[in-house]
Write an enzyme that holds these catalytic residues in place. Sequence first.
Site, PDB file in Angstrom:
ATOM      1  N   ILE A 100      33.699  20.778  16.668  1.00 51.15           N
ATOM      2  CA  ILE A 100      34.919  20.296  16.027  1.00 51.15           C
ATOM      3  C   ILE A 100      34.724  18.842  15.611  1.00 51.15           C
ATOM      4  CG2 ILE A 100      37.395  19.932  16.262  1.00 51.15           C
ATOM      5  CD1 ILE A 100      36.515  22.899  16.260  1.00 51.15           C
ATOM      6  N   LYS A 101      35.024  18.584  14.350  1.00 50.18           N
ATOM      7  CA  LYS A 101      34.810  17.245  13.799  1.00 50.18           C
ATOM      8  C   LYS A 101      36.087  16.421  13.925  1.00 50.18           C
ATOM      9  CE  LYS A 101      32.237  16.701   9.907  1.00 50.18           C
ATOM     10  NZ  LYS A 101      31.945  16.473   8.452  1.00 50.18           N
TER      11      LYS A 101
END
Length: 351
Positions: A137-138
């Site tokens: 997850i960015k």
Amino acid sequence: MTILSDVKALGQQIWLDNLSRSLVQSGELAQMLKQGVCGVTSNPAIFQKAFAGDALYADEIAALKQQNLSPKQRYETMAVADVRAACDVCLAEHESTGGKTGFVSLEVSPELSKDAQGTVEEARRLYAAIGCKNAMIKVPATDAGIDALETLVSDGISVNLTLLFSRAQTLKAYAAYARGIAKRLAAGQSVAHIQVVASFFISRVDGALDTTLPDHLKGKIAIALAKAAYQDWAQYFGSPEFAALETKGANRVQLLWASTGVKNPAYPDTLYVDSLIGAHTVNTVPDATLKAFIDHGTAKATLTEGVEEAQAQLAETAALGIDVETLATRLQEDGLKQFEEAFEKLLAPLA
């Protein structure tokens, strides 16, 4: 063996900074992995371009518009499916390295960049929706994003911390990661599967500075900053404090070089790949840069070369009255604004 295999042997992963349904379904992504690509990154601008230009989305967009969903829910339905499909393509790579490579990144909504709790909640939700162990997850590297990083790491979620321009902010991120690891270990949970990359943006630094610098410094400062950041990284993760976590299974955060497509046509098109090869790093590259590097790039451990020269270049820049930390704050704000605008543009046709 390809040049990408040579780079991997030097300890660096090359990821593709692009994702679309056609890329996956055509087999092109699988072919890139055979050549030596080790992972994938996406962002709102990449999805906006994909949705607008890839005919494979048209039927699903039409069907989603018939459902009682918000534009954001329609976007997430498609983006999560694409990331899951890319994770499947990258799974063999991921498993062949014991979970060290083969990650695919999906970004939280840009409007959450100053909201730590909102970021944590959305990251947990997206990670669960993707349902793949090689999903990452960015999260933007704002103060709120770094707070979220600590919580997500303690949750056992792999994170791509993005929009880093500042060495000081990067060091804050390392400390937050270590706190998250320590919390998870204190709870008796495994940390060996958690991977975090710190995405340090390159070409935008030169783009911002080259109009104000003397000729001999143009095109040099972004690379100098990256080399200095790598020295910071080596010092932090070589410390006895981190070694204590490492013996319990913790992985080192990896610096990821982002924005490595050359913006200035006067520079070699592989400048920001050739110059930044080193162990425990990642370089995520757009398609054109990947093709150029495969065609005429050089696989050589360059990240630890010319460190004193890089430090001298940074000192000279400071002597000219340019504060790279102040610049970093501005570039991060500009980057956040660009992603917010891309996200709005992405959602508009889904309304």
